[in-house]
Design a protein around this motif. Structure first.
Motif, PDB file in Angstrom:
ATOM      1  N   ASP A  34       3.482  -2.463 -21.958  1.00 37.67           N
ATOM      2  CA  ASP A  34       3.103  -2.464 -23.364  1.00 37.67           C
ATOM      3  C   ASP A  34       3.737  -1.244 -24.017  1.00 37.67           C
ATOM      4  OD1 ASP A  34       1.937  -3.175 -25.739  1.00 37.67           O
ATOM      5  OD2 ASP A  34      -0.109  -3.241 -24.973  1.00 37.67           O
ATOM      6  N   ARG A  35       3.479  -1.066 -25.304  1.00 32.42           N
ATOM      7  CA  ARG A  35       3.995   0.081 -26.034  1.00 32.42           C
ATOM      8  C   ARG A  35       2.856   0.739 -26.796  1.00 32.42           C
ATOM      9  NH1 ARG A  35       7.774  -4.170 -27.465  1.00 32.42           N
ATOM     10  NH2 ARG A  35       9.628  -3.990 -26.160  1.00 32.42           N
ATOM     11  N   LEU A  36       2.762   2.036 -26.638  1.00 31.75           N
ATOM     12  CA  LEU A  36       1.816   2.756 -27.476  1.00 31.75           C
ATOM     13  C   LEU A  36       2.314   2.747 -28.914  1.00 31.75           C
ATOM     14  CD1 LEU A  36       0.961   5.864 -25.257  1.00 31.75           C
ATOM     15  CD2 LEU A  36      -0.315   3.740 -25.504  1.00 31.75           C
ATOM     16  N   LYS A  37       3.597   2.762 -29.051  1.00 31.71           N
ATOM     17  CA  LYS A  37       4.197   2.689 -30.375  1.00 31.71           C
ATOM     18  C   LYS A  37       4.312   1.218 -30.762  1.00 31.71           C
ATOM     19  CE  LYS A  37       6.997   6.632 -28.960  1.00 31.71           C
ATOM     20  NZ  LYS A  37       8.365   7.119 -28.676  1.00 31.71           N
ATOM     21  N   ASP A  38       4.682   0.972 -31.954  1.00 32.43           N
ATOM     22  CA  ASP A  38       4.828  -0.400 -32.439  1.00 32.43           C
ATOM     23  C   ASP A  38       6.265  -0.900 -32.333  1.00 32.43           C
ATOM     24  OD1 ASP A  38       2.452   0.308 -35.017  1.00 32.43           O
ATOM     25  OD2 ASP A  38       2.143  -0.835 -33.182  1.00 32.43           O
ATOM     26  N   MET A  39       7.113  -0.109 -31.678  1.00 38.09           N
ATOM     27  CA  MET A  39       8.512  -0.490 -31.546  1.00 38.09           C
ATOM     28  C   MET A  39       8.662  -1.869 -30.922  1.00 38.09           C
ATOM     29  SD  MET A  39      11.339   1.179 -29.035  1.00 38.09           S
ATOM     30  CE  MET A  39      10.837   0.091 -27.693  1.00 38.09           C
ATOM     31  N   TYR A  40       9.667  -2.602 -31.393  1.00 35.06           N
ATOM     32  CA  TYR A  40      10.046  -3.837 -30.713  1.00 35.06           C
ATOM     33  C   TYR A  40      11.551  -3.825 -30.502  1.00 35.06           C
ATOM     34  CZ  TYR A  40      11.235  -5.667 -35.418  1.00 35.06           C
ATOM     35  OH  TYR A  40      11.760  -5.854 -36.677  1.00 35.06           O
ATOM     36  N   ILE A  41      12.032  -4.702 -29.640  1.00 39.52           N
ATOM     37  CA  ILE A  41      13.441  -4.717 -29.255  1.00 39.52           C
ATOM     38  C   ILE A  41      14.064  -6.033 -29.708  1.00 39.52           C
ATOM     39  CG2 ILE A  41      15.085  -4.579 -27.345  1.00 39.52           C
ATOM     40  CD1 ILE A  41      12.951  -2.995 -25.804  1.00 39.52           C
ATOM     41  N   SER A  42      15.062  -5.924 -30.581  1.00 40.48           N
ATOM     42  CA  SER A  42      15.714  -7.114 -31.124  1.00 40.48           C
ATOM     43  C   SER A  42      17.180  -7.111 -30.710  1.00 40.48           C
ATOM     44  CB  SER A  42      15.599  -7.125 -32.651  1.00 40.48           C
ATOM     45  OG  SER A  42      16.154  -8.306 -33.189  1.00 40.48           O
ATOM     46  N   GLY A  43      17.548  -8.064 -29.859  1.00 41.51           N
ATOM     47  CA  GLY A  43      18.930  -8.156 -29.401  1.00 41.51           C
ATOM     48  C   GLY A  43      19.397  -6.927 -28.660  1.00 41.51           C
ATOM     49  N   GLY A  44      18.480  -6.229 -28.012  1.00 40.64           N
ATOM     50  CA  GLY A  44      18.833  -5.037 -27.258  1.00 40.64           C
ATOM     51  C   GLY A  44      18.709  -3.741 -28.040  1.00 40.64           C
ATOM     52  N   PHE A  45      18.415  -3.805 -29.351  1.00 35.34           N
ATOM     53  CA  PHE A  45      18.284  -2.613 -30.181  1.00 35.34           C
ATOM     54  C   PHE A  45      16.809  -2.327 -30.465  1.00 35.34           C
ATOM     55  CE2 PHE A  45      22.555  -4.092 -31.736  1.00 35.34           C
ATOM     56  CZ  PHE A  45      23.270  -3.041 -31.188  1.00 35.34           C
ATOM     57  N   ASN A  46      16.426  -1.060 -30.363  1.00 26.76           N
ATOM     58  CA  ASN A  46      15.075  -0.656 -30.706  1.00 26.76           C
ATOM     59  C   ASN A  46      14.890  -0.704 -32.222  1.00 26.76           C
ATOM     60  OD1 ASN A  46      14.796  -0.136 -28.030  1.00 26.76           O
ATOM     61  ND2 ASN A  46      14.669   2.085 -28.217  1.00 26.76           N
ATOM     62  N   VAL A  47      13.792  -1.298 -32.645  1.00 26.51           N
ATOM     63  CA  VAL A  47      13.444  -1.336 -34.072  1.00 26.51           C
ATOM     64  C   VAL A  47      12.054  -0.732 -34.228  1.00 26.51           C
ATOM     65  CG1 VAL A  47      13.123  -2.757 -36.122  1.00 26.51           C
ATOM     66  CG2 VAL A  47      14.805  -3.436 -34.395  1.00 26.51           C
ATOM     67  N   TYR A  48      11.943   0.229 -35.145  1.00 24.59           N
ATOM     68  CA  TYR A  48      10.669   0.890 -35.375  1.00 24.59           C
ATOM     69  C   TYR A  48      10.113   0.425 -36.715  1.00 24.59           C
ATOM     70  CZ  TYR A  48      11.887   3.778 -31.425  1.00 24.59           C
ATOM     71  OH  TYR A  48      12.217   4.196 -30.165  1.00 24.59           O
ATOM     72  N   PRO A  49       9.024  -0.352 -36.705  1.00 27.54           N
ATOM     73  CA  PRO A  49       8.484  -0.918 -37.946  1.00 27.54           C
ATOM     74  C   PRO A  49       8.201   0.111 -39.027  1.00 27.54           C
ATOM     75  CG  PRO A  49       7.481  -1.999 -36.063  1.00 27.54           C
ATOM     76  CD  PRO A  49       8.290  -0.851 -35.512  1.00 27.54           C
ATOM     77  N   ALA A  50       7.741   1.304 -38.647  1.00 26.72           N
ATOM     78  CA  ALA A  50       7.417   2.303 -39.661  1.00 26.72           C
ATOM     79  C   ALA A  50       8.635   2.648 -40.508  1.00 26.72           C
ATOM     80  CB  ALA A  50       6.860   3.567 -39.003  1.00 26.72           C
ATOM     81  N   GLU A  51       9.809   2.719 -39.882  1.00 20.77           N
ATOM     82  CA  GLU A  51      11.031   3.014 -40.621  1.00 20.77           C
ATOM     83  C   GLU A  51      11.356   1.880 -41.604  1.00 20.77           C
ATOM     84  OE1 GLU A  51      14.489   3.239 -38.223  1.00 20.77           O
ATOM     85  OE2 GLU A  51      15.747   4.079 -39.801  1.00 20.77           O
ATOM     86  N   VAL A  52      11.209   0.635 -41.126  1.00 17.33           N
ATOM     87  CA  VAL A  52      11.475  -0.522 -41.981  1.00 17.33           C
ATOM     88  C   VAL A  52      10.478  -0.563 -43.131  1.00 17.33           C
ATOM     89  CG1 VAL A  52      11.712  -3.033 -42.033  1.00 17.33           C
ATOM     90  CG2 VAL A  52      12.425  -1.761 -40.000  1.00 17.33           C
ATOM     91  N   GLU A  53       9.220  -0.263 -42.830  1.00 13.77           N
ATOM     92  CA  GLU A  53       8.174  -0.286 -43.860  1.00 13.77           C
ATOM     93  C   GLU A  53       8.434   0.750 -44.950  1.00 13.77           C
ATOM     94  OE1 GLU A  53       4.904   0.379 -41.304  1.00 13.77           O
ATOM     95  OE2 GLU A  53       4.869  -1.662 -40.513  1.00 13.77           O
ATOM     96  N   GLN A  54       8.906   1.936 -44.536  1.00 16.79           N
ATOM     97  CA  GLN A  54       9.215   2.981 -45.517  1.00 16.79           C
ATOM     98  C   GLN A  54      10.252   2.489 -46.520  1.00 16.79           C
ATOM     99  OE1 GLN A  54       7.905   5.921 -45.973  1.00 16.79           O
ATOM    100  NE2 GLN A  54       7.169   6.799 -44.042  1.00 16.79           N
ATOM    101  N   VAL A  55      11.250   1.752 -46.029  1.00 12.93           N
ATOM    102  CA  VAL A  55      12.302   1.237 -46.907  1.00 12.93           C
ATOM    103  C   VAL A  55      11.754   0.127 -47.794  1.00 12.93           C
ATOM    104  CG1 VAL A  55      14.496  -0.027 -46.958  1.00 12.93           C
ATOM    105  CG2 VAL A  55      14.181   1.893 -45.382  1.00 12.93           C
ATOM    106  N   LEU A  56      11.022  -0.822 -47.214  1.00 15.23           N
ATOM    107  CA  LEU A  56      10.544  -1.970 -47.978  1.00 15.23           C
ATOM    108  C   LEU A  56       9.532  -1.578 -49.048  1.00 15.23           C
ATOM    109  CD1 LEU A  56      10.190  -4.791 -45.285  1.00 15.23           C
ATOM    110  CD2 LEU A  56      12.114  -4.251 -46.792  1.00 15.23           C
ATOM    111  N   LEU A  57       8.826  -0.482 -48.856  1.00  9.35           N
ATOM    112  CA  LEU A  57       7.877  -0.031 -49.871  1.00  9.35           C
ATOM    113  C   LEU A  57       8.574   0.418 -51.151  1.00  9.35           C
ATOM    114  CD1 LEU A  57       5.235   1.868 -47.717  1.00  9.35           C
ATOM    115  CD2 LEU A  57       4.832  -0.148 -49.149  1.00  9.35           C
TER     116      LEU A  57
END
Length: 511
Positions: free
Chosen positions: A414-437
């Motif tokens: 599991d992950r303590l963080k919310d990171m997920y892996i898409s096509g081999g690349f780490n994606v951090y939702p918090a970073e995406v959320e900061q942009v989408l806000l």
């Protein structure tokens, strides 16, 4: 033992000479020719004012020129800062500002984009004085006044003295990795650490000079740079860098060039196994594959090892675990069965320790802690984040939950963080959320990773507000690398939160 990248490059030129180091559509570059080209570009960097310890950003896809530019940076005493080739100009500008980089190498026109204009339009870059063209390896002074004129008195002896002055404990590179705060962090590694990672991986994989290594893993990532370029220098193996993955072209390249090494994410092998173009291809040269970055189905490992035409016929298939802050932590070994390779990340590599925080017996789950020679020096200009990640005893707190079996094999659960892996690349939702806000019409947003057959996981954005799905996705594409862009948008009246105000992402995933 050679413990700086300039020393290893020199030794490779002396030891491997005219043996090919890099093969691309543009031609063949031998180890001796690679060293000579690096010397030329390093000289040009010094002419344009590169100071020892100064940061240089390299922004482009895999190519022989990328390798030359990166090696020239360290040869001239600089610090390499790789930038994701899919990054937008805004994302690269942020790296330039935070590292105070004086030089940026870029591949203008890659994927039909205008990287130079995008970077310069992204905002003020007071430290930037030189732009480099990765296509030609030419440097150009930059500034409102045209920039300072390059020096004309730089001698080869001065450049060699720069390379001689580099020490094993000097910072070689800063690789940025996002965090749960949404702000990326720059993991600093010394020359000895980057080389230790490459040397360990090469030795456990049994990499040889006669290997032909297909590098699909991007050079901007530690897997492509340290486990690609540096492994090639240490072993003499010939690298075949690939800028963008195309299954048909990859199959042709493996067959035509008799590729022996092909590491990558599980999706790469799935693509090869299911490709209609595979019929009739001779892939018998493949002998070593190293995969990871996601859960690996046991049947995939079995099919990778199975003889053609049912499988890929790869002699040695192993999995490994690493992260930007500690490149190679665990790795399977030759002889491990398919179940071990598919369901674990192997055992700790030499020089590294792993333990599960609070676990008393094998099989207990907890946070994975890592300690050893490859653990980063720290995060660039962020003592607080460094102290939070690495404790006083030197244990790196990974934020991943895992367990160790009785043999020491690691399984990430599991992950303590919310990171997920898409096509081999780490994606951090918090970073995406900061942009989408920042997207007009988005009042609140949360992003989670959801399973996807092809990519492993993809992003789903849960949005509160009036912005349409098209609006959100278009904004994301303009401001984020493509692998970070959510694939789906779901509108909600409100996000589920606990009493402390934290979004209940488990509830969102259940939707």
């Amino acid at each position: 033992m050679r413990s700086t990248i300039p020393a290893v490059l020199r030794h490779a030129a002396q030891t491997h000479g005219d043996h090919p180091a890099l093969v691309t559509d543009d031609g063949v570059l031998s180890h001796r020719a690679l060293h000579a080209r690096v010397q030329e570009v390093a000289t040009d960097l010094v002419r344009h004012g590169l100071a020892p310890g100064e940061h240089v950003v390299v922004w482009g896809p895999n190519s022989a020129q990328w390798a030359v530019a990166a090696l020239a940076v360290t040869y001239a005493g600089g610090v390499l800062v790789p930038a994701n080739s899919r990054y937008t100009g805004h994302e690269v500008a942020d790296l330039v500002q935070r590292t105070r980089a004086g030089v940026v190498w870029l591949a203008d026109g890659f994927l039909g984009r205008t990287q130079r204009a995008d970077l310069l339009d992204a905002g003020p870059l007071p430290s930037l004085r030189t732009l480099g063209d990765l296509a030609t390896l030419e440097l150009h002074s930059h500034g409102d006044d045209g920039g300072a004129a390059p020096r004309t008195d730089v001698t080869p002896a001065e450049v060699e003295a720069r390379a001689d002055a580099v020490g094993p404990d000097d910072v070689a590179d800063v690789l940025f990795t996002s965090g749960t705060t949404g702000r990326s962090k720059g993991a600093m590694s010394a020359h000895r650490q980057s080389l230790e990672a490459a040397r360990t991986w090469a030795e456990l994989g049994g990499v040889r000079q006669d290997d032909r290594y297909l590098v699909v893993n991007p050079f901007f990532h530690s897997f492509g740079y340290k486990i690609g370029i540096l492994v090639g220098l240490l072993t003499g193996a010939t690298l075949y860098p690939v800028a963008t993955f195309d299954v048909g072209e990859t199959l042709s390249l493996i067959e035509r060039e008799r590729i022996t090494l092909f590491p990558g994410a599980p999706t790469l092998y799935q693509s090869l196994l299911t490709a209609p173009e595979r019929a009739g291809r001779d892939l018998s040269s493949l002998r070593l594959a190293v995969t990871g970055a996601a859960m690996v189905p046991v049947v995939l490992i079995e099919r990778m090892r199975a003889p053609e035409p049912e499988g890929l016929g790869i002699d040695q298939v192993v999995t490994a675990f690493g992260m930007t802050e500690a490149v190679v932590v665990t790795m399977c070994r030759q002889g491990d069965d398919a179940e071990t390779v598919a369901t674990t990340c192997g055992r700790a590599v030499p020089g590294m320790e792993v333990r599960i925080d609070g676990a008393g017996t094998p099989g207990e789950e907890g946070e994975l802690l890592v300690r050893g020679g490859q653990v980063m020096l720290g995060y660039l200009d962020d003592a607080e984040a460094t102290a939070a990640a690495v404790d006083v005893e030197g244990w790196l707190h990974t934020g991943d939950v895992g367990r160790l079996d009785e043999h020491g094999n690691l399984t990430i659960t599991d992950r303590l963080k919310d990171m997920y892996i898409s096509g081999g690349f780490n994606v951090y939702p918090a970073e995406v959320e900061q942009v989408l806000l920042r997207c007009p019409g988005v009042a609140d947003v949360a992003v989670v990773g959801v399973p996807d057959e092809r990519m492993g996981e993809i992003g789903r954005a849960f949005v509160v507000g009036t912005a349409t799905e098209a609006d959100v996705l278009a904004f994301a594409r303009d401001h984020l690398a493509n692998f970070k862009v959510p694939r789906h948008v779901t509108h909600l009246e409100t996000l589920p939160r606990n009493l402390g105000g934290k979004v209940l992402k488990t509830d969102l995933r259940s939707l």
